[in-house]
Design a protein around this motif. Structure first.
Motif, PDB file in Angstrom:
ATOM      1  N   ALA A 170      58.231  -9.657  35.068  1.00  0.00           N
ATOM      2  CA  ALA A 170      59.524 -10.105  34.763  1.00  0.00           C
ATOM      3  C   ALA A 170      60.051  -9.425  33.512  1.00  0.00           C
ATOM      4  CB  ALA A 170      59.358 -11.597  34.371  1.00  0.00           C
ATOM      5  N   LEU A 171      59.082  -9.134  32.487  1.00  0.00           N
ATOM      6  CA  LEU A 171      59.667  -8.164  31.439  1.00  0.00           C
ATOM      7  C   LEU A 171      60.125  -6.831  31.632  1.00  0.00           C
ATOM      8  CD1 LEU A 171      56.950  -8.976  28.546  1.00  0.00           C
ATOM      9  CD2 LEU A 171      59.489  -9.700  28.446  1.00  0.00           C
ATOM     10  N   ASN A 172      59.405  -6.298  32.519  1.00  0.00           N
ATOM     11  CA  ASN A 172      59.893  -4.981  33.075  1.00  0.00           C
ATOM     12  C   ASN A 172      61.090  -5.097  33.933  1.00  0.00           C
ATOM     13  OD1 ASN A 172      59.044  -1.986  34.567  1.00  0.00           O
ATOM     14  ND2 ASN A 172      58.386  -2.168  32.437  1.00  0.00           N
ATOM     15  N   LYS A 173      61.294  -5.987  34.845  1.00  0.00           N
ATOM     16  CA  LYS A 173      62.393  -6.009  35.818  1.00  0.00           C
ATOM     17  C   LYS A 173      63.524  -6.163  35.003  1.00  0.00           C
ATOM     18  CE  LYS A 173      60.327  -7.255  40.236  1.00  0.00           C
ATOM     19  NZ  LYS A 173      61.226  -6.436  41.113  1.00  0.00           N
ATOM     20  N   GLY A 174      63.500  -7.013  33.849  1.00  0.00           N
ATOM     21  CA  GLY A 174      64.682  -7.400  32.953  1.00  0.00           C
ATOM     22  C   GLY A 174      64.991  -6.166  32.100  1.00  0.00           C
ATOM     23  N   ALA A 175      63.897  -5.278  31.701  1.00  0.00           N
ATOM     24  CA  ALA A 175      64.212  -3.942  30.919  1.00  0.00           C
ATOM     25  C   ALA A 175      64.935  -3.154  31.837  1.00  0.00           C
ATOM     26  CB  ALA A 175      63.128  -3.464  30.323  1.00  0.00           C
ATOM     27  N   LYS A 176      64.566  -3.140  33.200  1.00  0.00           N
ATOM     28  CA  LYS A 176      65.069  -2.335  34.310  1.00  0.00           C
ATOM     29  C   LYS A 176      66.728  -2.493  34.314  1.00  0.00           C
ATOM     30  CE  LYS A 176      65.634   0.554  37.843  1.00  0.00           C
ATOM     31  NZ  LYS A 176      65.731   2.032  37.600  1.00  0.00           N
ATOM     32  N   LYS A 177      66.920  -3.678  34.471  1.00  0.00           N
ATOM     33  CA  LYS A 177      68.370  -4.252  34.594  1.00  0.00           C
ATOM     34  C   LYS A 177      69.107  -4.211  33.451  1.00  0.00           C
ATOM     35  CE  LYS A 177      71.059  -7.883  36.473  1.00  0.00           C
ATOM     36  NZ  LYS A 177      71.115  -9.202  36.967  1.00  0.00           N
ATOM     37  N   GLY A 178      68.553  -4.298  32.346  1.00  0.00           N
ATOM     38  CA  GLY A 178      69.262  -4.264  31.052  1.00  0.00           C
ATOM     39  C   GLY A 178      69.450  -2.872  30.304  1.00  0.00           C
ATOM     40  N   GLY A 179      68.691  -1.851  31.055  1.00  0.00           N
ATOM     41  CA  GLY A 179      68.590  -0.612  30.169  1.00  0.00           C
ATOM     42  C   GLY A 179      67.887  -0.397  28.876  1.00  0.00           C
ATOM     43  N   PHE A 180      66.738  -1.195  28.765  1.00  0.00           N
ATOM     44  CA  PHE A 180      66.165  -0.867  27.463  1.00  0.00           C
ATOM     45  C   PHE A 180      64.668  -0.708  27.746  1.00  0.00           C
ATOM     46  CE2 PHE A 180      66.749  -5.419  28.787  1.00  0.00           C
ATOM     47  CZ  PHE A 180      65.431  -6.074  28.537  1.00  0.00           C
ATOM     48  N   TYR A 181      63.819  -0.226  26.791  1.00  0.00           N
ATOM     49  CA  TYR A 181      62.448   0.206  27.399  1.00  0.00           C
ATOM     50  C   TYR A 181      61.507  -1.096  27.117  1.00  0.00           C
ATOM     51  CZ  TYR A 181      61.680   1.149  22.237  1.00  0.00           C
ATOM     52  OH  TYR A 181      61.399   1.125  20.654  1.00  0.00           O
ATOM     53  N   HIS A 182      60.217  -0.927  27.571  1.00  0.00           N
ATOM     54  CA  HIS A 182      59.247  -1.863  27.547  1.00  0.00           C
ATOM     55  C   HIS A 182      58.148  -1.098  27.099  1.00  0.00           C
ATOM     56  CE1 HIS A 182      56.702  -4.656  30.224  1.00  0.00           C
ATOM     57  NE2 HIS A 182      56.339  -5.109  28.912  1.00  0.00           N
ATOM     58  N   ASN A 183      57.511  -1.647  25.775  1.00  0.00           N
ATOM     59  CA  ASN A 183      56.404  -0.950  25.459  1.00  0.00           C
ATOM     60  C   ASN A 183      55.047  -1.531  25.904  1.00  0.00           C
ATOM     61  OD1 ASN A 183      54.107  -0.486  23.473  1.00  0.00           O
ATOM     62  ND2 ASN A 183      55.569   0.319  22.439  1.00  0.00           N
ATOM     63  N   THR A 184      53.995  -0.846  26.539  1.00  0.00           N
ATOM     64  CA  THR A 184      53.015  -1.279  27.321  1.00  0.00           C
ATOM     65  C   THR A 184      52.013  -1.907  26.607  1.00  0.00           C
ATOM     66  OG1 THR A 184      51.590   0.690  26.934  1.00  0.00           O
ATOM     67  CG2 THR A 184      53.480   0.653  28.927  1.00  0.00           C
ATOM     68  N   GLY A 185      52.084  -1.865  25.135  1.00  0.00           N
ATOM     69  CA  GLY A 185      50.986  -2.407  24.519  1.00  0.00           C
ATOM     70  C   GLY A 185      49.746  -1.463  24.748  1.00  0.00           C
ATOM     71  N   GLU A 186      48.397  -1.560  23.864  1.00  0.00           N
ATOM     72  CA  GLU A 186      47.470  -0.763  23.961  1.00  0.00           C
ATOM     73  C   GLU A 186      46.575  -0.731  25.270  1.00  0.00           C
ATOM     74  OE1 GLU A 186      44.046  -1.270  21.577  1.00  0.00           O
ATOM     75  OE2 GLU A 186      45.218  -2.854  20.569  1.00  0.00           O
ATOM     76  N   GLY A 187      46.976  -1.911  25.910  1.00  0.00           N
ATOM     77  CA  GLY A 187      46.345  -2.147  27.356  1.00  0.00           C
ATOM     78  C   GLY A 187      46.472  -1.105  28.420  1.00  0.00           C
ATOM     79  N   GLY A 188      47.503  -0.139  28.234  1.00  0.00           N
ATOM     80  CA  GLY A 188      47.726   0.756  29.156  1.00  0.00           C
ATOM     81  C   GLY A 188      48.596   0.522  30.155  1.00  0.00           C
ATOM     82  N   ILE A 189      49.091   1.164  31.306  1.00  0.00           N
ATOM     83  CA  ILE A 189      49.922   1.025  32.391  1.00  0.00           C
ATOM     84  C   ILE A 189      49.367   0.527  33.713  1.00  0.00           C
ATOM     85  CG2 ILE A 189      51.853   2.056  33.579  1.00  0.00           C
ATOM     86  CD1 ILE A 189      51.638   4.362  31.699  1.00  0.00           C
ATOM     87  N   SER A 190      49.725  -0.944  33.950  1.00  0.00           N
ATOM     88  CA  SER A 190      49.244  -1.471  34.986  1.00  0.00           C
ATOM     89  C   SER A 190      50.364  -1.329  36.315  1.00  0.00           C
ATOM     90  CB  SER A 190      49.226  -2.806  34.422  1.00  0.00           C
ATOM     91  OG  SER A 190      50.560  -3.575  34.537  1.00  0.00           O
ATOM     92  N   ASN A 191      49.948  -1.801  37.396  1.00  0.00           N
ATOM     93  CA  ASN A 191      51.030  -1.617  38.454  1.00  0.00           C
ATOM     94  C   ASN A 191      51.951  -2.397  38.503  1.00  0.00           C
ATOM     95  OD1 ASN A 191      49.238  -0.007  39.925  1.00  0.00           O
ATOM     96  ND2 ASN A 191      48.018  -1.460  40.909  1.00  0.00           N
ATOM     97  N   HIS A 192      51.868  -3.472  37.572  1.00  0.00           N
ATOM     98  CA  HIS A 192      53.115  -4.654  37.320  1.00  0.00           C
ATOM     99  C   HIS A 192      54.140  -3.969  36.447  1.00  0.00           C
ATOM    100  CE1 HIS A 192      50.133  -7.439  38.737  1.00  0.00           C
ATOM    101  NE2 HIS A 192      49.211  -6.998  37.861  1.00  0.00           N
ATOM    102  N   HIS A 193      53.637  -3.090  35.328  1.00  0.00           N
ATOM    103  CA  HIS A 193      54.707  -2.247  34.955  1.00  0.00           C
ATOM    104  C   HIS A 193      55.469  -1.134  35.929  1.00  0.00           C
ATOM    105  CE1 HIS A 193      52.086  -3.011  31.129  1.00  0.00           C
ATOM    106  NE2 HIS A 193      53.101  -3.307  30.757  1.00  0.00           N
ATOM    107  N   LYS A 194      54.737  -0.611  36.756  1.00  0.00           N
ATOM    108  CA  LYS A 194      55.071   0.435  37.613  1.00  0.00           C
ATOM    109  C   LYS A 194      56.056  -0.329  38.710  1.00  0.00           C
ATOM    110  CE  LYS A 194      51.204   2.386  38.521  1.00  0.00           C
ATOM    111  NZ  LYS A 194      50.271   3.368  38.968  1.00  0.00           N
ATOM    112  N   GLU A 195      55.793  -1.517  39.181  1.00  0.00           N
ATOM    113  CA  GLU A 195      56.392  -2.141  40.154  1.00  0.00           C
ATOM    114  C   GLU A 195      58.137  -2.613  39.679  1.00  0.00           C
ATOM    115  OE1 GLU A 195      56.539  -6.465  42.631  1.00  0.00           O
ATOM    116  OE2 GLU A 195      54.611  -5.676  41.722  1.00  0.00           O
ATOM    117  N   GLY A 196      58.025  -2.638  38.474  1.00  0.00           N
ATOM    118  CA  GLY A 196      59.359  -3.245  37.909  1.00  0.00           C
ATOM    119  C   GLY A 196      60.256  -2.244  37.576  1.00  0.00           C
TER     120      GLY A 196
END
Length: 501
Positions: A170-196
């Motif tokens: 949800a965060l990443n999809k919102g960032a996509k629509k709003g044109g702002f970035y989403h910091n992944t945190g130290e846990g790495g890049i997940s499929n949920h980040h990529k899907e958004g």
């Protein structure tokens, strides 16, 4: 909870029916039960409220308490202004902006205008009409081949693991629509980040999750592959964070699912403790070299680091090394000691690190002194929730801001303070599927977008009130008590802070 609801409701209806048949009890009780069942059924089906979806019927009691008169609330529960870490007023503001409803506040201020924490903007009698286009900030120094145009407000570092899959998506999809970035945190890049498909800042912590070898050290090959993904716009080296500076991250074993373990390159089910410091570098010279290496491996993308300021002399030495090597990061994220969504020992969250305001003044002034400020962007992270907090941080030296808990509120977080237990009732900070289901991505991503859009609009209105049209025109002298902040900086950092901030 939903299974319990359905089982209990059906059982009660059957028992009530049998009681009426055998003992002649009235039908009123049965009607009440049926009505409650219908209310609960609606709660399960609706998509707007995670609390009601996860806790049918019972969840309504929370909303009943919200409707209690201000007098009872103030004296017996919580006033509008004294909640910690965010007051009810601030949480309500985030909720209203996320829902895209009226965000005005009635009957004047409830703040203590004489308190030590009070700070405000010096408005102009020649206020200007707010600009319609959002001011943006370009990040990238002379060694950067792929500069990035950033929003003034972005999603701060929160890992998948700390947050649920639905929350991340949800965060990443919102960032996509709003044109702002989403910091992944130290846990790495997940499929949920990529899907958004939203812009990502890939944070590299001391555990090197997503780019580590079997020994837990940095793996150049893995980093090079992932850092060149088009969705990754910037790289952030995490030196420390406000919640627990000098401690290292903690992922409880109950949250370490097989999916998360695979992303991080660790074993599932075990509590994951990130080391307190990096193994890829141990001094300023090696840190600067590591920054250059990441910039080269990523194909010239902006590279920076995040820290909560502690020993100021170490930052000064780092700046001296930048000058000596003529190499510097593209950005520095300054995290205040008051920040942090991550769970931490109380002593670390309460008693370690510099608060954001003096830290910003110090970092900005030190970079100015060593003639580095024009090359390096400063990102402020620490309780940036309102438009004023963004303007204030910029006035104290930042170029833009990250917010973690503000965006958590936009997802529906109720500040239940259960982030470290895996029992988050709104499905934001948990890996329990029964709770995560209550967070409906299609609805919450829209709220993330709305929160950002309406907060930026409020920033533009505040800019107009000061007579400015871009945040680059804001300075410390636009603040009431700005002179006091300069005096504070000179008191603690007389050798490093340029008072002409």
């Amino acid at each position: 909870m939903r299974t319990v609801f359905f089982t209990g409701a059906i059982s009660l209806i059957i028992i009530t029916g049998l009681s009426i048949y055998f003992f002649g009890l009235g039908y009123v009780f049965l009607i009440i039960l049926i009505l409650l069942f219908l209310v609960g059924l609606y709660d399960v089906i609706q998509k707007k409220h995670a609390i009601l979806k996860n806790f049918p019927i019972v969840g309504h009691f929370r909303y009943m308490f919200e409707a209690i008169s201000p007098e009872i609330q103030q004296y017996f529960i919580e006033s509008n202004t004294d909640g910690r870490p965010f007051s009810r007023n601030l949480r309500s503001l985030a909720y209203r902006r996320a829902k895209n409803v009226n965000d005005t506040h009635p009957f004047g201020t409830q703040r203590d205008l004489g308190g030590e924490e009070y700070m405000a903007l010096r408005h102009s009698i020649y206020a200007v009409k707010p600009v319609t286009e959002e001011p943006r900030v370009t990040i990238g120094c002379q060694d950067c081949k792929q500069p990035y145009s950033a929003s003034l407000l972005n999603i701060s570092a929160m890992s998948f693991g700390s947050l649920s899959s639905n929350a991340v998506l949800a965060l990443n999809k919102g960032a996509k629509k709003g044109g702002f970035y989403h910091n992944t945190g130290e846990g790495g890049i997940s499929n949920h980040h990529k899907e958004g498909e939203g812009d990502l800042v890939w944070q590299i912590g001391t555990g090197y999750f997503g780019c580590r070898n079997e020994e837990g050290n940095f793996d150049e090959k893995k980093f090079k592959e992932k850092s060149r993904w088009p969705q990754v716009k910037m790289i952030e080296i995490k030196l420390s964070q406000g919640a627990k500076p000098g401690h290292g991250g903690v992922l409880p074993g109950v949250k370490n699912t097989e999916e998360i373990a695979e992303i991080r390159g660790v074993k599932p089910g075990k509590t994951i403790l990130s080391p307190p410091s990096h193994t890829a570098f141990t001094n300023p010279k090696e840190l600067i070299a590591f920054i250059s290496k990441l910039r080269e491996l990523s194909g010239g993308k902006p590279v920076g680091f995040k820290l909560c300021v502690g020993r100021t002399e170490e930052f000064v030495n780092l700046c001296k090394e930048m000058v000596a090597q003529h190499v510097w990061p593209d950005f520095i994220t300054v995290d205040g000691a008051e920040g942090g969504t991550g769970a931490a020992p109380l002593e670390f969250s309460d008693s370690v690190g510099l608060p954001l305001e003096p830290a910003l003044i110090f970092v900005n002034g030190t970079l100015e002194k060593y003639h580095l400020r024009q090359h390096i962007r400063i990102i402020a992270s620490g309780k940036a929730l309102t438009a004023f907090s963004i303007i204030k941080n910029i006035a104290l030296g930042a170029d833009l801001c990250n917010s973690a808990r503000g965006f958590m509120f936009s997802l529906g977080c109720i500040q239940a303070l259960r982030c470290n237990t895996n029992e988050c009732p709104t499905g934001v900070a948990t890996q329990k599927e029964s709770l995560t289901r209550g967070l409906v991505v299609s609805d919450k991503s829209e709220r993330v977008y709305n929160f950002h859009k309406n907060t930026i609009h409020a920033v533009q209105e505040l800019l107009g009130a000061t007579g400015h049209t871009h945040t680059s025109e804001i300075s410390i002298h636009d603040l009431v008590k700005g002179d006091e902040m300069v005096k504070l900086a000179n008191r603690y950092f007389p050798d490093t802070v340029n008072t002409q901030v």
